[in-house]
Scaffold this active site. Structure first.
Site, PDB file in Angstrom:
ATOM      1  N   GLU A 192       6.734   1.544  10.298  1.00 34.32           N
ATOM      2  CA  GLU A 192       7.413   2.523   9.432  1.00 34.32           C
ATOM      3  C   GLU A 192       8.552   3.219  10.183  1.00 34.32           C
ATOM      4  OE1 GLU A 192       6.951   2.152   6.472  1.00 34.32           O
ATOM      5  OE2 GLU A 192       5.031   1.115   6.511  1.00 34.32           O
ATOM      6  N   ASP A 234       8.292  -5.280  11.510  1.00 33.48           N
ATOM      7  CA  ASP A 234       7.104  -5.883  12.135  1.00 33.48           C
ATOM      8  C   ASP A 234       7.337  -6.115  13.630  1.00 33.48           C
ATOM      9  OD1 ASP A 234       5.506  -5.944   9.891  1.00 33.48           O
ATOM     10  OD2 ASP A 234       5.918  -8.041   9.388  1.00 33.48           O
TER      11      ASP A 234
END
Ligand SMILES: [Zn+2]
Length: 685
Positions: A521, A589
């Site tokens: 995030e 990621d």
């Protein structure tokens, strides 16, 4: 409008209740066990981790966990979702029973009870649709058509276009009105436009489905068949005028602030002056039009397509939206198309699961309050905050070490990082649903009133200071998100439990799971989209031209890498990932894993830590990460996700990332030339 980078694909429907069901049983005995954070039994030790790390981490899990008949995909975080559904079910069963309740329990309990009462739903038949259908029938002119579109939108029926709010892209402190493309039934414009065999077949099936649904409300087969063709033609017009998903990733393509008068002139057939007055929004003078070309083109279609054809389209949009809350015949046909054909799901979910989801969707912040009381509490918030801070410190460290970024841009990056707001668990202030009328014998009415409440709540934000405290997901949701225009990271209580976070687990495992989620995030603030916003959430370029160029080169490496991965291969052919659509998620990621690994290294330092279960902490970190993404997905659903989902499938979320990681190579002693060691490792952050 929603502009949120989530960890997982997020299904958002306005009025619907996902997929519906028939059984009344409430088998509490099946209550799923807590999911292990680190699952030795999931590992396939016959596989070399340096050859296929996803297969190594998840091979046995995939073999032993086929997709349940009532799902189109299944994975370790779906197990957690399912467990949450059971927890919410217990809460709702208690709330709907007759005993002393507070107002919140009463409301969610009555809502749930009304949903469960199938006898009343059957008895009422299509009566919940009647007033909308007769209003459509009464439309006599094109201006009346637009005002009917507005009335349906206020009831939560997505038709023709969308109207809502968004923070001003250039001054995120203020919220402004936003007009956008919309009105499609199928999940993406590609379904209407592409000419491959699968797309052609889907449109044939769609025609049959629309026809069957129209026959269910009493249209004659011949008429219904003709109407289905009209619906497809109208929607194809809207699809051709819509911007594609990948282009929309660049916020500049959606940045068109103008005065209301200009919007009115842009597309006169939309009768926007009158539309705005009746929209339910407070009076405003400026707005954003995300896709002006859509309005220009559909403006033409509004005059070239007959009024009767538009009315047929509106009838269909109402029927499609209401299908899940109508009697079983409608629910079943809706499921046959959207569940069986489009997603490869074999059986419909039992009714109680559907009713739990419906309550979460429509009164989620009330149900969420009860969920948090039962499962989370303030200590959960404190624990998570500590990890978030450790990973933010890791990002600070990581930016400092970048060789491709100048000090000038680094200072701005630190500024943005320091400004990120951390939201954990649940909102500080709970949403007030007291004006939503919930009746125990009126399920359709409850859904309708709750949908209308939410539409109005969003419109009320227009021309007000931006409410940065308003959450985009309910507390039980197993997901997380970053919002570029708020510059905040958000972790609902639902995800802060095993397998993502285990109270008794070693740091290596927790950092490999929820730690990477937190890093993911954070990285969104600096991905291909996020980097275009500054510390205040405004669309403002804070990069030197050289640094921006270096970023784009690195991002292209990731985009090209993932474009080579196969998303699905079945008898209909092979579909590769869209590396540009998934660029932000893949960047997050890769960056997230890097940051969580730095944070873990900062904790364990150089002190040797004893292996657990035969694995070093470094190996446990990577396996915990790999196991978050263990999943099985039907071919149908995989095809759908390759078109609409900005996330890569589990296999590539794991193998794509470890291939680029030197720390992984070291942890498992992988050698150059092995498949999990990329010759041309990509690294943005
Ligand atoms: Zn994400």
């Amino acid at each position: 409008m929603r502009s949120l980078c989530s960890l997982l694909f997020l299904f958002v429907a306005v009025l619907s209740v996902a997929q519906t069901a028939t059984s009344n049983s409430s088998p509490s005995s099946e209550f799923p066990k807590e999911i292990p954070s680190f699952d030795l039994s999931a590992i396939d030790k016959t596989i070399d981790p340096c050859v296929d790390f996803y297969q190594y981490s998840c091979g046995n899990w995939m073999k032993n966990n086929p997709i349940p008949a009532d799902k189109s995909s299944w994975g370790r975080f779906y197990e957690l979702r399912e467990r949450n559904i059971y927890i919410l079910h217990d809460i709702l069963e208690q709330a709907q029973a007759s005993s002393k309740h507070d107002a919140i329990e009463q409301k969610v309990g009555d809502y749930y009870a009304a949903c469960m009462d199938e006898t009343v739903v059957e008895k009422r038949g299509t009566e919940p649709l009647a007033s909308t259908m007769s209003a459509i029938a009464a439309v006599k002119t094109k201006p009346e058509l637009i005002s009917q579109v507005g009335a349906m939108q206020r009831d939560g029926i997505n038709t023709l276009f969308t109207f809502g709010q968004m923070p001003d892209m250039h001054d995120s402190r203020a919220t402004i009105a936003n007009l956008d493309q919309g009105g499609l039934t199928l999940p993406d414009r590609d379904y209407y436009i592409k000419d491959d065999a699968k797309s052609v077949e889907t449109r044939q099936k769609y025609l049959q489905h629309v026809q069957k649904m129209l026959e269910l409300i009493g249209d004659k087969p011949d008429a219904a068949a003709a109407e289905a063709k009209t619906v497809l033609a109208v929607e194809t017009g809207l699809a051709k005028s819509s911007m594609d998903r990948t282009a929309r990733r660049d916020p500049k393509t959606r940045d068109h602030i103008m005065e209301t008068a200009e919007a009115v002139t842009l597309a006169p057939n939309f009768e926007l002056a009158e539309y705005f007055v009746n929209s339910g929004a407070p009076k405003f003078t400026n707005l954003n039009v995300s896709n002006p070309d859509f309005f220009k083109e559909v403006n033409q279609q509004l005059s070239s397509t007959s009024l009767d054809d538009w009315k047929t389209y509106l009838r269909w949009r109402a029927l499609d939206t209401y299908a899940p809350i109508l009697p079983k015949a409608f629910v079943d046909e809706d499921f046959q198309f959207n569940g069986v054909y489009m997603s490869g799901q074999k059986e419909i979910e039992t009714r109680w699961k559907r009713c739990v989801k419906s309550t979460d969707q429509n009164l989620g912040m009330a149900l969420g309050q009860l969920y948090v009381d039962k499962t989370f509490g303030p200590e959960g918030k404190a624990r998570t905050l500590k990890m978030v801070q450790a990973i933010e410190a890791a990002m600070h460290q990581d930016i400092g070490q970048l060789t491709w970024m100048s000090d000038t841009t680094k200072q701005k990056a630190y500024e943005k990082l320091n400004a990120i707001v951390n939201n954990i668990g649940y909102p500080d202030k709970w949403r007030d649903y007291s004006t939503v009328v919930v009746k125990r014998d009126d399920y359709a009415g409850n859904v309708n009133r709750a949908s209308a409440f939410e539409v109005q709540r969003q419109l009320n934000k227009i021309d007000k200071p931006t409410d940065k405290k308003d959450w985009g997901m309910t507390p039980p949701t197993v997901n997380a998100y970053y919002r570029a225009n708020m510059n905040d990271i958000n972790f609902p209580a639902g995800i802060l439990q095993p397998p993502f976070y285990g109270k008794t687990m070693d740091d290596a495992v927790n950092y490999g799971a929820i730690g990477v989620v937190i890093g993911h995030e954070l990285t969104h603030g600096f991905d291909d989209q996020g980097r275009k916003y500054d510390a205040d959430g405004n669309l403002k370029d804070w990069w030197t031209p050289e640094d921006a160029k270096a970023f784009e080169e690195r991002a292209s490496c990731t985009a090209d890498e993932y474009s080579g991965f196969v998303a699905v291969k079945d008898d209909k052919g092979e579909v590769k990932l869209n590396g540009r659509l998934t660029l932000g998620e893949n960047t997050a990621d890769n960056g997230g894993l890097k940051l969580a690994y730095i944070a873990l290294t900062n904790i364990i330092g150089n002190t040797p830590v004893k292996p657990i279960d035969g694995y070093t902490p470094q190996q446990r970190f990577f396996i915990a990460y790999g196991q978050i993404w263990c999943q099985n997905v039907t071919d149908q659903r995989a095809r759908q996700l390759a078109i609409i989902d900005s996330h890569s499938p589990g296999r590539w979320r794991v193998n794509g990332v470890v291939q680029n990681s030197a720390a992984f190579e070291e942890a498992f002693g992988c050698k150059a030339g092995q498949p999990m060691v990329s010759k041309n490792a990509c690294r943005v952050w």
